[in-house]
Design a protein around this motif. Structure first.
Motif, mmCIF file in Angstrom:
data_model
loop_
_atom_site.group_PDB
_atom_site.id
_atom_site.type_symbol
_atom_site.label_atom_id
_atom_site.label_comp_id
_atom_site.label_asym_id
_atom_site.label_seq_id
_atom_site.Cartn_x
_atom_site.Cartn_y
_atom_site.Cartn_z
ATOM 1 N N ASN A 48 0.852 -1.187 0.000
ATOM 2 C CA ASN A 48 0.000 0.000 0.000
ATOM 3 C C ASN A 48 0.890 1.240 0.000
ATOM 4 N N TRP A 49 1.002 1.896 -1.149
ATOM 5 C CA TRP A 49 1.916 3.024 -1.268
ATOM 6 C C TRP A 49 1.379 4.317 -0.674
ATOM 7 N N ALA A 50 0.170 4.266 -0.090
ATOM 8 C CA ALA A 50 -0.304 5.410 0.686
ATOM 9 C C ALA A 50 0.274 5.389 2.095
ATOM 10 N N ASP A 51 0.953 4.307 2.452
ATOM 11 C CA ASP A 51 1.520 4.137 3.784
ATOM 12 C C ASP A 51 2.947 4.687 3.820
ATOM 13 N N ALA A 52 3.224 5.595 4.751
ATOM 14 C CA ALA A 52 4.528 6.253 4.815
ATOM 15 C C ALA A 52 5.655 5.259 5.080
ATOM 16 N N GLU A 53 5.383 4.212 5.861
ATOM 17 C CA GLU A 53 6.422 3.243 6.180
ATOM 18 C C GLU A 53 6.875 2.486 4.935
ATOM 19 N N VAL A 54 5.950 2.235 4.004
ATOM 20 C CA VAL A 54 6.293 1.558 2.760
ATOM 21 C C VAL A 54 7.265 2.416 1.953
ATOM 22 N N ARG A 55 6.992 3.708 1.874
ATOM 23 C CA ARG A 55 7.870 4.608 1.130
ATOM 24 C C ARG A 55 9.259 4.671 1.770
ATOM 25 N N TYR A 56 9.273 4.784 3.085
ATOM 26 C CA TYR A 56 10.562 4.869 3.772
ATOM 27 C C TYR A 56 11.382 3.610 3.553
ATOM 28 N N THR A 64 16.087 0.674 1.147
ATOM 29 C CA THR A 64 16.634 -0.348 0.243
ATOM 30 C C THR A 64 17.513 0.282 -0.827
ATOM 31 N N LEU A 65 17.044 1.366 -1.455
ATOM 32 C CA LEU A 65 17.839 2.026 -2.493
ATOM 33 C C LEU A 65 19.184 2.480 -1.940
ATOM 34 N N ARG A 66 19.165 3.104 -0.770
ATOM 35 C CA ARG A 66 20.423 3.606 -0.192
ATOM 36 C C ARG A 66 21.350 2.450 0.198
ATOM 37 N N PHE A 67 20.771 1.358 0.649
ATOM 38 C CA PHE A 67 21.588 0.204 1.021
ATOM 39 C C PHE A 67 22.446 -0.248 -0.158
ATOM 40 N N TRP A 68 21.830 -0.406 -1.344
ATOM 41 C CA TRP A 68 22.580 -0.893 -2.501
ATOM 42 C C TRP A 68 23.438 0.205 -3.127
ATOM 43 N N LEU A 69 22.976 1.444 -3.086
ATOM 44 C CA LEU A 69 23.807 2.539 -3.610
ATOM 45 C C LEU A 69 25.089 2.690 -2.800
ATOM 46 N N GLU A 70 24.990 2.548 -1.489
ATOM 47 C CA GLU A 70 26.178 2.670 -0.652
ATOM 48 C C GLU A 70 27.131 1.500 -0.848
ATOM 49 N N ARG A 71 26.649 0.385 -1.311
ATOM 50 C CA ARG A 71 27.539 -0.727 -1.638
ATOM 51 C C ARG A 71 28.242 -0.490 -2.966
ATOM 52 N N ILE A 126 12.128 8.212 -5.751
ATOM 53 C CA ILE A 126 13.272 7.403 -6.171
ATOM 54 C C ILE A 126 14.346 8.299 -6.782
ATOM 55 N N ARG A 127 13.939 9.249 -7.617
ATOM 56 C CA ARG A 127 14.900 10.129 -8.280
ATOM 57 C C ARG A 127 15.666 10.985 -7.271
ATOM 58 N N LYS A 128 14.979 11.447 -6.233
ATOM 59 C CA LYS A 128 15.666 12.244 -5.214
ATOM 60 C C LYS A 128 16.785 11.446 -4.557
ATOM 61 N N VAL A 129 16.520 10.183 -4.276
ATOM 62 C CA VAL A 129 17.559 9.341 -3.678
ATOM 63 C C VAL A 129 18.718 9.160 -4.656
ATOM 64 N N LEU A 130 18.416 8.900 -5.917
ATOM 65 C CA LEU A 130 19.474 8.708 -6.913
ATOM 66 C C LEU A 130 20.293 9.973 -7.105
ATOM 67 N N ASP A 131 19.646 11.120 -7.046
ATOM 68 C CA ASP A 131 20.371 12.382 -7.238
ATOM 69 C C ASP A 131 21.379 12.638 -6.121
ATOM 70 N N GLU A 132 21.219 11.954 -5.004
ATOM 71 C CA GLU A 132 22.217 12.051 -3.931
ATOM 72 C C GLU A 132 23.479 11.255 -4.265
ATOM 73 N N HIS A 133 23.407 10.443 -5.323
ATOM 74 C CA HIS A 133 24.527 9.593 -5.727
ATOM 75 C C HIS A 133 24.803 9.837 -7.213
ATOM 76 N N PRO A 134 25.545 10.892 -7.532
ATOM 77 C CA PRO A 134 25.779 11.252 -8.933
ATOM 78 C C PRO A 134 26.333 10.071 -9.735
ATOM 79 N N GLY A 135 25.849 9.960 -10.966
ATOM 80 C CA GLY A 135 26.313 8.896 -11.833
ATOM 81 C C GLY A 135 25.483 7.639 -11.749
ATOM 82 N N THR A 136 24.381 7.666 -10.996
ATOM 83 C CA THR A 136 23.501 6.505 -10.900
ATOM 84 C C THR A 136 22.201 6.778 -11.640
#
Length: 530
Positions: free
Chosen positions: A188-196, A201-208, A259-269
């Motif tokens: 349910n994407w209306a749920d804030a916990e789902v978005r967080y 998850t995105l940051r976990f793999w980007l940081e790797r 999703i794009r905001k998270v990616l923009d924190e990691h240039p080149g992704t």
């Protein structure tokens, strides 16, 4: 002090150039690529062992299908933990080694994320099943009361992409939504916990150190609050009609902006979306500057082998990224559709046509996605129903199974499993007829499909005719044929889908998918000229 994870990208002074704009991506269906531990299933260490081959092929980046913890009801697209590796495929350490070794060879690594649903074995869903209706645990998913006086009917008439109702009733009487298998409950994407959690998850793999993501069912996720009934007669995967309430809801764009905001924190992704939406205007919305970098274009997959139909598909496909100011994204195949040679009729004719379309695809401006095994000219494999593992085979029948296009890669030797594994019992059986199609055999054959792909990818990366612009100029051509030039003085690509050989446009021949006959392009063939 935080440890430096293997493969993590060092800080940069500014954004990298958009390496993905004209990149050749290679889809690794992890289960079917290379098996290192003799269990008959491909794994991460197996991919590492074949990186030299991928470097030789010349690809710029990999797309890895899900390798996360999963009960494998849908071959890993039912994710139980999106931030860990399933033991079937290895460990997080194995993934770090893969990243490091791929980057040493100049190969980027992108991974699948599956934000529309989880596994029913995910800790969240187990908690939801143990909790009461209306609880926060159930709010993470789409639970509803049933219709009818006793709630015995599903909340609406939605059907699953895999066949049957899109709802399953739980013991307390409520129903949960699953647009795919019952083992894949929709979030349910209306749920804030789902978005967080997706951000985490995105940051976990980007940081790797990953270089990007392929977003599964990127036109899904958001659901209309009222969950109105659908027109079942037009049920598809969201692209057949703009009125299918299961897909392409306007609320999905907020998710891609996150999703794009998270990616923009990691240039080149970057991120590419699996978007089965045929309406050009709606598809272009996913490519707005604050959303996805790339969007899969499936028009070529859905077009039969006919020059006029292909030209129309190409022109319509280019209109979408042009309107959005983004690169085009081309593919002829993936793990969900028939292999290209089989779609074009199978046998020698199907392989010739698949080779011809490979050159058309690689001549086009934008990013290209190749599916493992296409470079070998592999066809679908006729599997006994008892060997099939695809959930669609169980719900819709063996003829709907996608396993025919997922049989493991043949690497070397004269008998199955052809170097894929030391175990002859591979997760899907491999046909003995592939002895002439192994990588080993084709590398030594100047006329093989693998050699054609290698030459085409090398020319695409090195020849100046590919660097003159993204606009196409179409030539006049005989019936059943087309020819286009890239830019003013760029590459010329000519396709012949007719039954007769044709004269080529003026120019020097760079490459052809089949040998010319008396200087003419034979049927079922493509030529590159400058």
């Amino acid at each position: 002090m935080r440890r430096r994870v293997a493969g993590r990208r060092p800080p940069e002074a500014g954004p990298r150039p958009s390496w993905w704009r004209n990149a050749v991506f290679y889809q690794v269906y992890v289960r079917s690529f290379a098996d290192s531990d003799a269990d008959g299933v491909g794994d991460l260490e197996g991919i590492v062992s074949r990186l030299g081959y991928l470097e030789l092929l010349g690809v710029d980046a990999l797309w890895l299908t899900p390798f996360y913890r999963s009960p494998m009801a849908d071959h890993g697209y039912d994710v139980a933990d999106p931030r860990d590796v399933d033991p079937m495929f290895g460990t997080l350490g194995d993934f770090d080694v893969l990243l490091t070794e791929a980057h040493k060879r100049g190969i980027k690594v992108t991974v699948d994320v599956v934000p529309n649903h989880t596994s029913n074995q995910h800790a969240w869903f187990k908690s939801a099943m143990a909790a009461a209706p209306g609880s926060p645990e159930r709010e993470r998913y789409v639970f509803r009361d049933g219709r009818g006086p006793d709630g015995a009917e599903p909340p609406n008439n939605w059907v699953s992409v895999f066949g049957g109702p899109a709802w399953t009733q739980v013991p307390d009487g409520q129903w949960y939504l699953h647009l795919f298998a019952p083992q894949q409950p929709d979030l349910n994407w209306a749920d804030a916990e789902v978005r967080y959690d997706l951000e985490r998850t995105l940051r976990f793999w980007l940081e790797r150190g990953v270089d990007g993501f392929r977003i599964d069912v990127a036109h899904g996720m958001a659901k209309p609050p009222a969950l109105p009934d659908m027109d079942v007669s037009t049920a598809g995967f969201g692209g057949d009609t703009v009125d299918d309430p299961r897909f392409d809801n306007d609320g999905v764009h907020e998710i891609h902006q996150m999703i794009r905001k998270v990616l923009d924190e990691h240039p080149g992704t970057m991120a590419v979306g699996e978007i089965w939406v045929n309406d050009e205007e709606r598809l272009a919305r996913y490519l707005r500057p604050d959303e996805l970098h790339l969007a899969f274009n499936f028009r070529l997959v859905l077009t039969h082998f006919d020059a006029d139909a292909m030209r129309t598909s190409i022109e319509r496909s280019l209109a979408v990224p042009r309107a959005a100011g983004a690169p085009a994204t081309w593919t002829l195949s993936n793990h969900d559709v028939w292999r290209t040679a089989s779609r074009y009729g199978g046998g020698p004719a199907g392989v010739r046509r698949a080779r011809a379309m490979a050159l058309v695809e690689l001549a086009l401006p934008g990013a290209v996605y190749l599916y493992n095994g296409e470079e070998l000219g592999l066809e679908n494999v006729e599997l006994p129903p008892g060997a099939m593992q695809d959930p669609r085979a169980r719900t819709q029948g063996p003829e709907f199974s996608r396993d025919a296009a997922r049989v493991p890669m043949p690497w070397d030797g004269d008998l199955p499993p052809f170097g894929f594994s030391r175990n002859p019992r591979t997760w899907l059986p491999m046909p003995a007829a592939w002895a002439d199609l192994t990588v080993e055999r084709q590398l030594e054959d100047d006329g093989s499909t693998l050699t054609l792909y290698r030459r085409a990818v090398e020319l695409r990366k090195s020849h100046p005719a590919f660097r003159v612009g993204d606009e196409l100029e179409w030539y006049g051509a005989p019936a059943g044929c087309f020819a286009f030039r890239r830019g003013k003085d760029g590459l010329i690509c000519a396709l012949n889908t007719s039954a007769s050989s044709i004269a080529l446009p003026p120019g020097e021949l760079l490459l052809s998918s089949s040998p010319l006959v008396d200087g003419r392009l034979p049927p079922d063939a493509t030529a590159w000229l400058v």
